[in-house]
Motif scaffolding. Structure first.
Motif, short mmCIF file in Angstrom:
data_model
loop_
_atom_site.label_atom_id
_atom_site.label_comp_id
_atom_site.label_asym_id
_atom_site.label_seq_id
_atom_site.Cartn_x
_atom_site.Cartn_y
_atom_site.Cartn_z
N GLY A 1 0.86 -1.31 0.08
CA GLY A 1 -0.02 0.07 0.11
C GLY A 1 0.82 1.26 0.05
N ASN A 2 2.07 1.19 0.46
CA ASN A 2 2.76 2.31 0.72
C ASN A 2 3.98 1.85 -0.05
OD1 ASN A 2 0.81 3.55 2.60
ND2 ASN A 2 1.86 2.27 4.17
N ILE A 3 5.10 3.41 -0.29
CA ILE A 3 6.34 3.47 -1.04
C ILE A 3 7.11 2.66 -0.16
CG2 ILE A 3 8.19 4.62 -1.92
CD1 ILE A 3 6.16 7.04 -2.42
N ALA A 4 7.85 1.48 -0.51
CA ALA A 4 8.60 0.74 0.09
C ALA A 4 9.70 0.08 -0.92
CB ALA A 4 7.75 -0.33 0.74
N GLU A 5 10.76 -0.39 0.13
CA GLU A 5 11.91 -0.99 -0.70
C GLU A 5 11.73 -2.39 -0.58
OE1 GLU A 5 16.82 -0.49 -0.70
OE2 GLU A 5 15.74 -1.27 1.40
N VAL A 6 11.61 -2.84 -1.90
CA VAL A 6 11.50 -4.29 -2.11
C VAL A 6 12.77 -5.03 -2.80
CG1 VAL A 6 10.26 -6.13 -3.39
CG2 VAL A 6 9.12 -3.82 -2.74
N CYS A 7 13.34 -5.89 -1.85
CA CYS A 7 14.34 -6.83 -2.17
C CYS A 7 14.08 -8.42 -2.31
CB CYS A 7 15.42 -6.62 -0.89
SG CYS A 7 15.92 -4.63 -0.43
N VAL A 8 15.27 -9.00 -2.95
CA VAL A 8 15.33 -10.26 -3.17
C VAL A 8 16.72 -10.56 -2.75
CG1 VAL A 8 15.80 -10.09 -5.70
CG2 VAL A 8 14.88 -12.35 -4.73
N VAL A 9 16.80 -11.76 -1.92
CA VAL A 9 17.84 -12.37 -1.49
C VAL A 9 18.07 -14.02 -1.76
CG1 VAL A 9 19.16 -12.63 0.87
CG2 VAL A 9 17.78 -10.55 0.57
N ALA A 10 19.23 -14.18 -2.11
CA ALA A 10 19.64 -15.54 -2.44
C ALA A 10 20.27 -16.21 -1.13
CB ALA A 10 20.53 -15.59 -3.60
N VAL A 11 19.71 -17.41 -0.89
CA VAL A 11 20.26 -18.10 0.27
C VAL A 11 20.78 -19.44 -0.12
CG1 VAL A 11 18.89 -16.93 1.97
CG2 VAL A 11 18.04 -18.73 1.02
N ASN A 12 21.66 -20.14 0.84
CA ASN A 12 22.04 -21.36 0.77
C ASN A 12 22.41 -21.87 2.13
OD1 ASN A 12 24.58 -20.52 1.10
ND2 ASN A 12 25.16 -21.09 -0.79
N ASP A 13 23.09 -23.18 2.42
CA ASP A 13 23.28 -23.74 3.82
C ASP A 13 24.37 -22.82 4.40
OD1 ASP A 13 21.33 -25.73 3.39
OD2 ASP A 13 22.81 -27.09 2.90
N ALA A 14 25.37 -22.17 3.46
CA ALA A 14 26.41 -21.08 4.34
C ALA A 14 25.93 -19.87 4.65
CB ALA A 14 27.47 -21.27 3.06
N GLY A 15 24.74 -19.45 4.16
CA GLY A 15 24.23 -18.17 4.52
C GLY A 15 23.56 -17.46 3.49
N ALA A 16 23.23 -16.21 3.59
CA ALA A 16 22.49 -15.32 2.62
C ALA A 16 23.49 -14.38 1.91
CB ALA A 16 21.51 -14.62 3.52
N SER A 17 22.85 -14.09 0.83
CA SER A 17 23.47 -13.11 -0.11
C SER A 17 23.34 -11.63 0.43
CB SER A 17 23.39 -13.11 -1.63
OG SER A 17 22.20 -12.86 -1.92
N GLU A 18 23.61 -10.49 -0.40
CA GLU A 18 23.17 -9.18 0.02
C GLU A 18 22.01 -9.23 -0.88
OE1 GLU A 18 26.17 -6.54 -1.31
OE2 GLU A 18 27.55 -6.92 0.34
N GLY A 19 21.20 -8.23 -0.57
CA GLY A 19 20.05 -7.96 -1.12
C GLY A 19 20.26 -7.19 -2.57
N SER A 20 19.25 -7.57 -3.55
CA SER A 20 19.04 -6.65 -4.71
C SER A 20 17.72 -5.79 -4.60
CB SER A 20 19.20 -7.39 -5.82
OG SER A 20 18.84 -7.01 -6.98
N CYS A 21 17.82 -4.95 -4.58
CA CYS A 21 16.54 -3.99 -4.06
C CYS A 21 16.03 -2.83 -5.19
CB CYS A 21 16.68 -3.17 -2.72
SG CYS A 21 17.33 -4.44 -1.57
#
Length: 238
Positions: free
Chosen positions: A163-183
């Motif tokens: 409903g509002n202006i917001a930052e939308v991000c996608v993050v890749a994950v595996n068993d070793a951890g998570a990546s930085e977000g692409s937003c």
């Protein structure tokens, strides 16, 4: 000649260190004239060759096992933005091809590439490209809060209404951890625009109907006046 034997022997020992024209016993002498602690007989040489022949060439064996023939290698037909595509590791195993610089599952993946965030009429939809990394899932956040989680073969997905202006991000994950977000920043559409357009359309329609009604009334009035004048002229003529 016998008097020269002793001086020649000394000269041989000092300068040539083992080579000497004087006759010597063949015992302890190398076939090339070398003697001393580094001299070996033919028998010793044969024993050494036999000892080394017992060792396998492990380097060659590993190369044949782990590295396929370079003449058969090709780049895998892999599109990181294609929905539902199998991983490049599976392609490499089944097609004997090369994956372009993938990181393995023992390190966190690189960041995916978010390509679009849009409204499709019912919800906000994201599209992204996978990184060249081992990925087990994708996590979508809206305003810093996790909203949806998708499997590794997905390249798009909906997250409902925003409903509002917001930052939308996608993050890749595996068993070793998570990546930085692409937003990307999402700006919701103005919901008042359809209502405003409807009101304007209704008003224009009402004005058009009113104009038609006025024109019809004036036309009837004019015909009535013309009929009255015609009747008055007829009565005067009689």
């Amino acid at each position: 000649m016998r008097d020269l034997t002793f001086p020649l022997g000394i000269i041989c020992l000092l300068f040539i260190r083992g080579y000497c024209p004087l006759p010597m016993s063949s015992e302890g002498m190398h076939p090339m004239g070398i003697h001393g602690p580094y001299a070996h007989s033919d028998k010793d040489s044969l024993v050494d060759d036999e000892d080394y022949s017992r060792y396998d060439d492990t380097t060659t064996r590993s190369s044949k096992t782990l590295i396929p023939s370079r003449g058969t290698l090709k780049q895998c037909d892999y599109d990181p933005c294609l929905e539902g595509q199998i991983s490049c590791f599976e392609l490499a195993a089944s097609s004997n091809c090369l994956c372009p610089g993938f990181t393995l599952n023992n390190v966190p993946p690189e960041a995916p590439k978010l390509s679009s965030v849009s409204w499709n009429g019912s919800e906000v939809v994201l599209q992204w490209c996978t990184p060249y990394s081992f990925v087990t899932a994708y996590v979508v956040t809206v305003g810093g809060q996790e909203r949806q989680k998708f499997e590794e073969d997905r390249r798009s997905g909906g997250v409902g209404e925003v409903g509002n202006i917001a930052e939308v991000c996608v993050v890749a994950v595996n068993d070793a951890g998570a990546s930085e977000g692409s937003c990307m920043m999402y700006h919701p559409r103005d919901n008042s625009l359809p209502l405003t357009a409807g009101l304007i359309g209704g008003a224009l329609g009402f004005l058009l109907l009113l104009l038609l009604a006025v024109l019809l009334w004036r036309h009837k009035r004019q015909r009535k006046q013309e009929a009255t004048i015609s009747m008055h002229n007829t009565a005067e003529t009689r």
